[in-house]
Design a protein around this motif. Structure first.
Motif, PDB file in Angstrom:
ATOM      1  N   ILE A   1       0.839  -1.201   0.000  1.00 59.91           N
ATOM      2  CA  ILE A   1       0.000   0.000   0.000  1.00 59.91           C
ATOM      3  C   ILE A   1       0.877   1.255   0.000  1.00 59.91           C
ATOM      4  O   ILE A   1       0.623   2.205  -0.744  1.00 59.91           O
ATOM      5  CB  ILE A   1      -0.941   0.002   1.223  1.00 59.91           C
ATOM      6  N   ALA A   2       1.918   1.224   0.821  1.00 62.83           N
ATOM      7  CA  ALA A   2       2.785   2.404   0.936  1.00 62.83           C
ATOM      8  C   ALA A   2       3.481   2.725  -0.382  1.00 62.83           C
ATOM      9  O   ALA A   2       3.450   3.870  -0.848  1.00 62.83           O
ATOM     10  CB  ALA A   2       3.817   2.171   2.042  1.00 62.83           C
ATOM     11  N   VAL A   3       4.109   1.721  -1.001  1.00 56.60           N
ATOM     12  CA  VAL A   3       4.851   2.009  -2.245  1.00 56.60           C
ATOM     13  C   VAL A   3       3.894   2.307  -3.396  1.00 56.60           C
ATOM     14  O   VAL A   3       4.247   3.047  -4.323  1.00 56.60           O
ATOM     15  CB  VAL A   3       5.803   0.849  -2.618  1.00 56.60           C
ATOM     16  N   SER A   4       2.687   1.764  -3.333  1.00 55.73           N
ATOM     17  CA  SER A   4       1.699   2.059  -4.382  1.00 55.73           C
ATOM     18  C   SER A   4       1.292   3.518  -4.367  1.00 55.73           C
ATOM     19  O   SER A   4       0.909   4.086  -5.396  1.00 55.73           O
ATOM     20  CB  SER A   4       0.457   1.174  -4.200  1.00 55.73           C
ATOM     21  N   GLN A   5       1.390   4.140  -3.194  1.00 52.71           N
ATOM     22  CA  GLN A   5       1.033   5.541  -3.056  1.00 52.71           C
ATOM     23  C   GLN A   5       2.251   6.465  -3.111  1.00 52.71           C
ATOM     24  O   GLN A   5       2.144   7.659  -2.860  1.00 52.71           O
ATOM     25  CB  GLN A   5       0.272   5.747  -1.739  1.00 52.71           C
ATOM     26  N   GLY A   6       3.409   5.892  -3.444  1.00 58.72           N
ATOM     27  CA  GLY A   6       4.578   6.729  -3.651  1.00 58.72           C
ATOM     28  C   GLY A   6       5.513   6.883  -2.475  1.00 58.72           C
ATOM     29  O   GLY A   6       6.463   7.668  -2.544  1.00 58.72           O
ATOM     30  N   LEU A   7       5.273   6.172  -1.369  1.00 58.07           N
ATOM     31  CA  LEU A   7       6.204   6.287  -0.242  1.00 58.07           C
ATOM     32  C   LEU A   7       7.556   5.716  -0.655  1.00 58.07           C
ATOM     33  O   LEU A   7       7.639   4.578  -1.113  1.00 58.07           O
ATOM     34  CB  LEU A   7       5.672   5.527   0.980  1.00 58.07           C
ATOM     35  N   PRO A   8       8.629   6.488  -0.531  1.00 60.20           N
ATOM     36  CA  PRO A   8       9.944   6.044  -0.989  1.00 60.20           C
ATOM     37  C   PRO A   8      10.612   5.066  -0.029  1.00 60.20           C
ATOM     38  O   PRO A   8      11.518   5.410   0.730  1.00 60.20           O
ATOM     39  CB  PRO A   8      10.732   7.351  -1.120  1.00 60.20           C
ATOM     40  N   ILE A   9      10.162   3.827  -0.055  1.00 67.07           N
ATOM     41  CA  ILE A   9      10.787   2.761   0.720  1.00 67.07           C
ATOM     42  C   ILE A   9      11.022   1.580  -0.218  1.00 67.07           C
ATOM     43  O   ILE A   9      10.365   1.461  -1.261  1.00 67.07           O
ATOM     44  CB  ILE A   9       9.939   2.331   1.941  1.00 67.07           C
ATOM     45  N   THR A  10      11.933   0.699   0.162  1.00 66.59           N
ATOM     46  CA  THR A  10      12.290  -0.442  -0.677  1.00 66.59           C
ATOM     47  C   THR A  10      12.362  -1.710   0.163  1.00 66.59           C
ATOM     48  O   THR A  10      12.885  -1.692   1.284  1.00 66.59           O
ATOM     49  CB  THR A  10      13.659  -0.214  -1.352  1.00 66.59           C
ATOM     50  N   MET A  11      11.819  -2.800  -0.372  1.00 69.28           N
ATOM     51  CA  MET A  11      11.957  -4.095   0.276  1.00 69.28           C
ATOM     52  C   MET A  11      13.379  -4.586   0.032  1.00 69.28           C
ATOM     53  O   MET A  11      13.815  -4.708  -1.108  1.00 69.28           O
ATOM     54  CB  MET A  11      10.957  -5.099  -0.295  1.00 69.28           C
ATOM     55  N   VAL A  12      14.096  -4.877   1.122  1.00 69.01           N
ATOM     56  CA  VAL A  12      15.479  -5.334   0.994  1.00 69.01           C
ATOM     57  C   VAL A  12      15.651  -6.769   1.479  1.00 69.01           C
ATOM     58  O   VAL A  12      16.735  -7.343   1.364  1.00 69.01           O
ATOM     59  CB  VAL A  12      16.445  -4.404   1.764  1.00 69.01           C
ATOM     60  N   GLY A  13      14.588  -7.353   2.021  1.00 68.54           N
ATOM     61  CA  GLY A  13      14.672  -8.729   2.498  1.00 68.54           C
ATOM     62  C   GLY A  13      13.323  -9.246   2.941  1.00 68.54           C
ATOM     63  O   GLY A  13      12.348  -8.496   3.021  1.00 68.54           O
ATOM     64  N   VAL A  14      13.276 -10.541   3.207  1.00 68.91           N
ATOM     65  CA  VAL A  14      12.090 -11.185   3.769  1.00 68.91           C
ATOM     66  C   VAL A  14      12.406 -11.506   5.221  1.00 68.91           C
ATOM     67  O   VAL A  14      13.403 -12.182   5.513  1.00 68.91           O
ATOM     68  CB  VAL A  14      11.725 -12.472   3.002  1.00 68.91           C
ATOM     69  N   ALA A  15      11.590 -11.012   6.127  1.00 74.93           N
ATOM     70  CA  ALA A  15      11.866 -11.209   7.552  1.00 74.93           C
ATOM     71  C   ALA A  15      11.436 -12.592   8.024  1.00 74.93           C
ATOM     72  O   ALA A  15      12.215 -13.312   8.653  1.00 74.93           O
ATOM     73  CB  ALA A  15      11.156 -10.131   8.374  1.00 74.93           C
ATOM     74  N   VAL A  16      10.211 -12.940   7.727  1.00 68.30           N
ATOM     75  CA  VAL A  16       9.659 -14.198   8.232  1.00 68.30           C
ATOM     76  C   VAL A  16       8.502 -14.639   7.358  1.00 68.30           C
ATOM     77  O   VAL A  16       7.724 -13.825   6.872  1.00 68.30           O
ATOM     78  CB  VAL A  16       9.216 -14.050   9.710  1.00 68.30           C
TER      79      VAL A  16
END
Length: 333
Positions: free
Chosen positions: A95-110
């Motif tokens: 939801i966040a990245v779809s709305q333009g929040l500048p964050i990036t997935m860098v890994g899978v936690a669990v």
């Protein structure tokens, strides 16, 4: 519900700052790195958190901030209060990245399928066989989370009209209390709150049945783009400490389970029950096709399109590969 989610999305969109897609070389280290995490959510890396291994290996002061939802993590990252979010739900991230929040997935936690579910109250006499009886009743679910996505997918599969549900946006702990009081017919959530929900009801659909209809559940490690661009080496170091902790847990779970339980705020028994439902992917698996090598990108797009179809999100991106970056994990040694 739509209005509430829309307001949250607009807030994230307004706060987002357009960021370069190219990660810069590491600059001087900051004085402090802020990490978001969940209480009552035992994870293997909490041993490194307690032992301050992150501080030592990253060479900075690491501050840990507890949140009750992934959407709250997104808001904190939007305001600059959190640099890295550990175990942020895939749905809040999407939801966040779809709305333009500048964050990036860098890994899978669990990865987990059995530790996030919807529980119907014992007093309702509702099961999967008469699930339509939920229509017209109150349902507690934390909006914009994995639980929200799972609930909507389950309702779609069972042919339940979500417009006829009275959905209440509640954190899992509040949803568990509402179910105990009989204020809601069903409550959805995770972790310790889910265990409390089960004291007053039963699963509407088992985790195995959910997997059979294509529901996949996992949390991500996300980083703000500004932090990742300025300090890429710190992101990789954070992932290395996490990966080492995951390896140590796999080698000898019993040796570290008491530490994890204390850090998560749970009893040893409760913590071990949750850990038994968790899988912590290691580096090679992380960068493989199963996860960030392609599968996660495709699944994230599926999740986003589903939320748009359900009118829970105004739009999705054409492609989510630009919001998922496995290069940091690739450099872990």
């Amino acid at each position: 519900m739509k209005k509430t989610l829309s307001i949250a999305l607009n807030t994230l969109a307004c706060t987002a700052i357009v960021s370069s897609a190219t990660f810069a070389q590491a600059a001087d280290k900051p004085d402090t790195v802020s990490i978001g995490y969940f209480l009552e959510w035992p994870t293997a890396n909490q041993v490194a958190q307690v032992n301050e291994t992150y501080n030592k290996e990253m060479g900075v002061n690491v501050e840990w901030h507890a949140f009750d939802s992934g959407t709250a993590m997104s808001a904190a990252m939007a305001s600059g209060g959190v640099d890295i979010a550990y175990s942020q739900g895939l749905v809040p991230f999407t939801i966040a990245v779809s709305q333009g929040l500048p964050i990036t997935m860098v890994g899978v936690a669990v990865s987990y399928s059995k530790n996030d579910n919807c529980i119907v109250g014992s007093n309702t006499n509702i099961t999967i066989n008469n699930a339509n009886d939920l229509e017209g009743k109150n349902v507690a679910v934390p909006f914009g989370t994995v639980s929200h996505y799972k609930m909507l997918k389950i309702m779609e599969h069972l042919d339940i009209d979500i417009k006829k549900l009275r959905m209440l946006d509640m954190p899992p702990a509040d949803g568990a209390a509402a179910l105990a009081r009989g204020d809601v017919a069903m409550s959805c959530g995770w972790g310790g709150a889910l265990r409390r929900m089960k004291e007053y009801g039963s699963e509407l659909m088992s985790a195995e049945a959910q997997e059979d209809i294509g529901i996949r559940v996992f949390d991500v490690i996300s980083a703000s783009n500004s932090f990742a661009e300025e300090y890429p080496e710190l992101v990789t170091q954070f992932l290395k400490v996490t990966d080492d902790a995951n390896k140590n847990y796999q080698m000898d779970p019993a040796a570290v389970q008491p530490i994890i339980a204390k850090a998560s705020g749970l009893s040893l028994n409760d913590s071990n029950q949750v850990l038994g439902l968790f899988d912590f992917p290691l580096k090679e698996e992380q960068i493989s096709e199963k996860w960030m090598g392609g599968s996660v990108q495709k699944f994230t797009k599926e999740v986003a399109d589903f939320f748009v179809l359900q009118k829970q999100m105004p739009r999705s991106l054409d492609d989510y590969s630009q919001t998922i970056n496995a290069s940091f994990y690739t450099k872990v040694n």
